[in-house]
Design a protein around this motif. Structure first.
Motif, short mmCIF file in Angstrom:
data_model
loop_
_atom_site.label_atom_id
_atom_site.label_comp_id
_atom_site.label_asym_id
_atom_site.label_seq_id
_atom_site.Cartn_x
_atom_site.Cartn_y
_atom_site.Cartn_z
N GLN A 112 -7.49 11.55 -11.12
CA GLN A 112 -6.88 10.35 -11.70
C GLN A 112 -6.10 9.57 -10.65
OE1 GLN A 112 -4.75 10.87 -15.49
NE2 GLN A 112 -5.59 12.94 -15.62
N ARG A 126 -8.52 7.90 -8.20
CA ARG A 126 -9.21 6.77 -8.83
C ARG A 126 -8.31 5.55 -8.82
NH1 ARG A 126 -11.43 10.45 -12.54
NH2 ARG A 126 -9.74 10.07 -14.01
N ASN A 127 -7.04 5.76 -9.11
CA ASN A 127 -6.09 4.65 -9.09
C ASN A 127 -5.96 4.04 -7.70
OD1 ASN A 127 -5.64 5.02 -11.80
ND2 ASN A 127 -3.50 5.63 -11.62
N ASP A 146 -8.33 4.01 -5.40
CA ASP A 146 -9.58 3.27 -5.16
C ASP A 146 -9.61 1.96 -5.95
OD1 ASP A 146 -10.43 5.23 -3.40
OD2 ASP A 146 -11.57 6.31 -4.92
N ASP A 147 -8.96 1.98 -7.14
CA ASP A 147 -8.93 0.78 -7.99
C ASP A 147 -7.75 -0.14 -7.65
OD1 ASP A 147 -11.14 1.73 -9.30
OD2 ASP A 147 -10.03 2.59 -10.97
N LYS A 148 -6.97 0.23 -6.62
CA LYS A 148 -5.78 -0.54 -6.21
C LYS A 148 -4.77 -0.64 -7.35
CE LYS A 148 -7.61 -1.45 -2.18
NZ LYS A 148 -7.13 -0.72 -0.98
N LYS A 149 -4.70 0.40 -8.15
CA LYS A 149 -3.76 0.45 -9.26
C LYS A 149 -2.56 1.29 -8.84
CE LYS A 149 -3.35 1.91 -14.10
NZ LYS A 149 -4.05 2.57 -15.24
N LYS A 150 -1.40 0.67 -8.71
CA LYS A 150 -0.23 1.37 -8.19
C LYS A 150 0.27 2.43 -9.19
CE LYS A 150 1.18 -1.90 -4.75
NZ LYS A 150 2.26 -2.23 -3.82
N SER A 151 0.66 3.58 -8.63
CA SER A 151 1.10 4.69 -9.45
C SER A 151 2.31 5.38 -8.83
CB SER A 151 -0.02 5.73 -9.61
OG SER A 151 -1.17 5.17 -10.17
N GLU A 209 3.98 6.18 -13.88
CA GLU A 209 2.62 6.41 -14.41
C GLU A 209 2.32 7.89 -14.63
OE1 GLU A 209 2.81 2.37 -13.11
OE2 GLU A 209 3.39 4.19 -12.03
N ASP A 253 6.15 -3.20 -5.55
CA ASP A 253 5.26 -4.36 -5.63
C ASP A 253 5.15 -5.10 -4.30
OD1 ASP A 253 4.68 -3.84 -8.26
OD2 ASP A 253 6.16 -5.24 -9.06
N THR A 289 -0.50 2.41 -2.51
CA THR A 289 -0.89 2.36 -3.92
C THR A 289 -0.28 3.54 -4.68
OG1 THR A 289 -3.00 1.39 -3.24
CG2 THR A 289 -2.86 2.20 -5.50
#
Length: 236
Positions: free
Chosen positions: A21, A24-25, A27-32, A59, A173, A178
């Motif tokens: 998980q 994947r975040n 790779d998806d540029k979803k910060k966690s 997250e 931000d 990431t």
């Protein structure tokens, strides 16, 4: 999946389920943000709405503390194993070495992050360490610029909790990484400055007992655990 422990969400998954998980975040540029949850932190959060909100905004909240496991069992929940901060860091580093994602170490006393980074490189030769920065640089803007110039995917911050999580949340931000994890004293453990409990204590979730035996002055602090379990039972 997450489970409510005294008003704080806690992940129920183990390392093997969490690592995919997290990456994947990336790779998806979803910060966690990963925060470690233990009874002491939960008791503080119960009295501090801002801390509770901060923990719940993360997250991922990993169950770092045998008391959290016991609390889940008392509630007939699904948290069955500890996910410690230092071991989660190791799992992330191992996967980063395999996938080519660069890491950055920020925090601790001068020289500690450098030594920790070298130990990680010795263990995982393929690991890309984009840089290190001790925690004594007073200018956060300078720290941000240095990290962003290095362009790591993963940032580990060792300032102690909740200061490290507050710093991450304030600046994430504006930061290139990431994935963020506050890791407390983990750099000192990696650098060899602080010894972890022997493996037998780790396996049974009794690292707290080892620390108490080494530092009897921690007794008052350890009394948080029974108070915590009573709170869990009364709110069952």
């Amino acid at each position: 999946m997450k489970e409510d422990i005294l008003g704080v969400n806690v992940n129920t998954e183990n390392y093997d389920a969490l690592i995919p998980q997290l990456f994947r975040n990336i790779d998806d540029k979803k910060k966690s943000l990963i925060v470690a949850i233990n009874p002491e932190k939960l008791m503080k959060a119960k009295e501090d709405p801002e801390l509770k909100a901060l923990l719940n905004r993360a997250e991922f909240q990993i169950p770092d503390g045998i008391g959290v496991i016991i609390a889940s069992k008392l509630k007939k929940g699904n948290i069955t194993a500890r996910v410690t901060g230092v071991d989660m860091m190791d799992r992330i580093v191992r996967e980063a070495a395999r996938t080519g994602h660069a890491i950055y170490l920020y925090g601790a006393k001068p020289g500690v992050a450098d030594k920790a980074a070298q130990k990680l490189k010795d263990t995982y030769p393929a690991l890309i360490v984009a840089g290190t920065q001790d925690g004594y640089e007073p200018d956060s803007e300078k720290v941000i610029q240095t990290i962003n110039k290095a362009q790591p995917a993963i940032l580990f911050v060792a300032m102690g909790s909740p200061k490290q999580e507050q710093w991450i949340e304030q600046y994430r931000d504006r930061l290139h990484p990431t994935l963020f994890q506050g890791v407390g004293g983990s750099f000192d453990v990696l650098a060899g400055n602080v010894k972890r409990a022997p493996a037998v204590f780790q396996r049974v979730g009794a690292e707290w007992l080892y620390r108490l035996l080494k530092e009897p002055s921690r007794l008052k602090r350890q009394m948080t655990l029974p108070k915590f379990l009573i709170k869990v039972l009364t709110q069952k």
